[in-house]
Write a protein that holds these residues in place. Sequence first.
Motif, PDB file in Angstrom:
ATOM      1  N   ASN A   1      -1.447   4.941  -4.172  1.00 20.06           N
ATOM      2  CA  ASN A   1      -0.514   4.999  -5.556  1.00 20.06           C
ATOM      3  C   ASN A   1      -1.490   5.053  -6.604  1.00 20.06           C
ATOM      4  OD1 ASN A   1       1.829   4.968  -3.997  1.00 20.06           O
ATOM      5  ND2 ASN A   1       2.404   2.840  -4.531  1.00 20.06           N
ATOM      6  N   ALA A   2      -2.582   4.147  -6.601  1.00 21.96           N
ATOM      7  CA  ALA A   2      -3.464   3.985  -7.713  1.00 21.96           C
ATOM      8  C   ALA A   2      -4.194   5.367  -7.703  1.00 21.96           C
ATOM      9  CB  ALA A   2      -4.647   2.998  -7.620  1.00 21.96           C
ATOM     10  N   SER A   3      -4.616   5.975  -6.586  1.00 20.16           N
ATOM     11  CA  SER A   3      -5.586   7.353  -6.797  1.00 20.16           C
ATOM     12  C   SER A   3      -4.503   8.413  -7.343  1.00 20.16           C
ATOM     13  CB  SER A   3      -5.955   7.518  -5.593  1.00 20.16           C
ATOM     14  OG  SER A   3      -5.093   7.952  -4.557  1.00 20.16           O
TER      15      SER A   3
ATOM     16  N   ARG B   1      -1.994  -4.739   5.789  1.00 18.05           N
ATOM     17  CA  ARG B   1      -3.285  -3.616   5.369  1.00 18.05           C
ATOM     18  C   ARG B   1      -2.457  -2.240   4.821  1.00 18.05           C
ATOM     19  NH1 ARG B   1      -7.128  -2.840  10.261  1.00 18.05           N
ATOM     20  NH2 ARG B   1      -7.905  -1.236   8.724  1.00 18.05           N
ATOM     21  N   LEU B   2      -1.479  -1.938   5.859  1.00 19.75           N
ATOM     22  CA  LEU B   2      -0.721  -0.734   5.256  1.00 19.75           C
ATOM     23  C   LEU B   2      -0.237  -0.754   4.039  1.00 19.75           C
ATOM     24  CD1 LEU B   2       1.155  -0.216   8.741  1.00 19.75           C
ATOM     25  CD2 LEU B   2      -0.416   1.350   7.567  1.00 19.75           C
ATOM     26  N   LEU B   3       0.373  -1.753   3.434  1.00 22.27           N
ATOM     27  CA  LEU B   3       0.826  -2.228   2.236  1.00 22.27           C
ATOM     28  C   LEU B   3      -0.206  -2.099   1.402  1.00 22.27           C
ATOM     29  CD1 LEU B   3       3.546  -4.728   2.514  1.00 22.27           C
ATOM     30  CD2 LEU B   3       3.953  -2.304   2.146  1.00 22.27           C
ATOM     31  N   GLU B   4      -1.237  -2.671   1.568  1.00 19.78           N
ATOM     32  CA  GLU B   4      -2.735  -2.506   0.644  1.00 19.78           C
ATOM     33  C   GLU B   4      -3.189  -1.334   0.697  1.00 19.78           C
ATOM     34  OE1 GLU B   4      -4.081  -5.200  -0.815  1.00 19.78           O
ATOM     35  OE2 GLU B   4      -6.229  -4.948  -0.766  1.00 19.78           O
ATOM     36  N   TYR B   5      -3.256  -0.465   1.452  1.00 17.23           N
ATOM     37  CA  TYR B   5      -3.561   0.865   1.542  1.00 17.23           C
ATOM     38  C   TYR B   5      -2.492   1.629   0.773  1.00 17.23           C
ATOM     39  CZ  TYR B   5      -4.964   5.824   2.545  1.00 17.23           C
ATOM     40  OH  TYR B   5      -5.362   6.668   2.807  1.00 17.23           O
ATOM     41  N   GLN B   6      -1.353   1.519   0.837  1.00 16.91           N
ATOM     42  CA  GLN B   6      -0.567   2.403  -0.148  1.00 16.91           C
ATOM     43  C   GLN B   6      -0.474   2.002  -1.568  1.00 16.91           C
ATOM     44  OE1 GLN B   6       1.943   4.602   1.179  1.00 16.91           O
ATOM     45  NE2 GLN B   6       2.033   5.086  -1.118  1.00 16.91           N
ATOM     46  N   LYS B   7      -0.814   0.775  -1.906  1.00 15.08           N
ATOM     47  CA  LYS B   7      -1.160   0.345  -3.155  1.00 15.08           C
ATOM     48  C   LYS B   7      -2.389   1.206  -3.798  1.00 15.08           C
ATOM     49  CE  LYS B   7      -3.033  -3.655  -5.478  1.00 15.08           C
ATOM     50  NZ  LYS B   7      -3.327  -5.003  -5.346  1.00 15.08           N
ATOM     51  N   TYR B   8      -3.481   1.287  -3.094  1.00 10.72           N
ATOM     52  CA  TYR B   8      -4.416   2.167  -3.578  1.00 10.72           C
ATOM     53  C   TYR B   8      -4.245   3.775  -3.437  1.00 10.72           C
ATOM     54  CZ  TYR B   8      -6.795  -2.349  -4.367  1.00 10.72           C
ATOM     55  OH  TYR B   8      -6.874  -3.797  -4.797  1.00 10.72           O
TER      56      TYR B   8
ATOM     57  N   LYS C   1      -2.311   8.018  -9.512  1.00  9.09           N
ATOM     58  CA  LYS C   1      -2.103   7.779 -10.998  1.00  9.09           C
ATOM     59  C   LYS C   1      -3.572   8.236 -11.559  1.00  9.09           C
ATOM     60  CE  LYS C   1       1.221   4.210 -11.333  1.00  9.09           C
ATOM     61  NZ  LYS C   1       1.647   2.667 -11.290  1.00  9.09           N
ATOM     62  N   LEU C   2      -4.460   8.040 -10.790  1.00  8.71           N
ATOM     63  CA  LEU C   2      -5.705   8.482 -11.609  1.00  8.71           C
ATOM     64  C   LEU C   2      -5.839   9.869 -11.638  1.00  8.71           C
ATOM     65  CD1 LEU C   2      -8.048   6.274 -12.447  1.00  8.71           C
ATOM     66  CD2 LEU C   2      -9.066   7.017 -10.376  1.00  8.71           C
TER      67      LEU C   2
END
Lengths: 257, 173, 173
Positions: free
Chosen positions: A126-128, A117-124, A130-131
Amino acid sequence: MTDITAIYNGKKISQIPEDLFIPPEYLRIILEEFEGPMDLLLYLIKKQNIDITDLPIFPITEQYMRYISIMEEMHFELASDYLVMASTLTEIKSKLLLPTEAEDEEEDDPRANLIKRLLEYQKYKNASEKLETLPRNFRDFYVVSNAVDSKESKIIETPDIKIDQLKVAFLEVLKRAEIFSTHNIQSETLSVRERMSLILSVLKKGDNVQFEKLFNLEEGRLGVIVTFLAILELVKESLIDIIQNESMSRVYIGLKS
Amino acid sequence: MNHTLENIIECLLLISDEPLSVNQILKILDDKTVTKKNIESSISNLNKIFENRAIHISHVASGYRFQAKPGLENYISKLKDKGTNKFSKAFLETISIIAYKQPVTRGDIEDIRGISVNANIIRTLLELEWIKVVGQRDTPGKPELFATTSKFLDYFDKNTLSDLPEISDVETL
Amino acid sequence: MNHTLENIIECLLLISDEPLSVNQILKILDDKTVTKKNIESSISNLNKIFENRAIHISHVASGYRFQAKPGLENYISKLKDKGTNKFSKAFLETISIIAYKQPVTRGDIEDIRGISVNANIIRTLLELEWIKVVGQRDTPGKPELFATTSKFLDYFDKNTLSDLPEISDVETL
């Protein structure tokens, strides 16, 4: 969460002080920076500079709990989500303490789900980030939609609006504004705002007006107060200057030059 | 791409909500080597360049602006009929912010709404004379400050702004 | 003046508040002899014609629109104060999850962020028409599934979702 910047008493704070005595005002500013328990956990993990796949659940849980208890002591409005995470951490901790059968240790690592879950959250996260850097309409590029109709004097249709719709629209806008980072939206009384517009339209560039002339004594005490507040508000928004050449001399009001 | 004086003027006229005068253009250019004459001849050059295009620069009372050429009204009215969210939510929100937060700049409105302000809405409000420019804020770009007019109050049959529905602190929470 | 198909399209794109799709243009033209291909080739012709001009037609998710070419921002910003449009982190995280993981339910967003979703954020996104409800998940409670719209892509000057920055799975922090 590595670059928290808060300003407290004119001092920049970019790190949570190492010792856990954190003046409540600091803490409040810092905690408000977190986007929830996942964000706080990620911060704690990154601060330790550890490999997430080997998440040291004991110290992390301990630190997390310390934050939570401080938040509670301060009556910081603690989202229940923070407590949910606390119980998740405690559960993982107790599972780790139980003796497990050696064979499928890998499979059953109680931390696995949290790490995922932590890695998944970090992924988004990062996405935010970039956005946020993408070019945006009207800030980074401009759309043309302004060429006008060939008819010189078109008749403008008057909109059909009820007065209550204005209020509803404004309230909706205020609610929405909370989401954007600008928070300077307070409603002064309308009579003051109206007087501000009026004073601005009276003042002309480079032509200062005597302070007293802006007041209309026929309006009575309330009118004078409204005008005075409007002048103060205009000064605060740096729209006008108050000019006095020497003490006790006449006071003039002019548009900010 | 290196932009010529003509390009810059073209762009300014296309992006501006209001006609621009030669003086306004000079101010924006902020280049002492450019004269009024340069601007005027650039504009007439642009009109030559746009000879076969659908728009041209016309000279109206307050300055220059791009306009559609005659003969396209049919298409334009079909476009306006369809997409007419003219008095849309965005319109309501924009006028409500101007009414309750005046004097405000376009940037203020954008900060509050979190989205860019439709140029046509400001233009319509100015044309309706519901709002007027009462000054400029002393920040870069000298943005115009908008306030509501008595015509706006007349429409709602009100005397002063304080007769508008009150917004209390509780409601804003 | 007799207007060519290019002129008409040019005029429509310059006047419309919103990007126009080929289908919308076809509808306004209301001329059976004009095909989609005709429109598309007119648009690419127009971009050739506007090669040395300050604006060009850009293709975003909901259609075509005229935009100022890069390099003129300095002058434009003197004409208009630009909005800051600063988004909160919660807002950005929410829209990112919807954009990159769509269709998602509110619960999906909460699972990822570990915190309940601010109702105002979802409402704002719906009002901005950046997201829409595309269905319901067939689980208890039938939660609504959100997806981004073309308006969201328009705002960031993108044509399709795959034009958004790429993101990869995170292995370590």
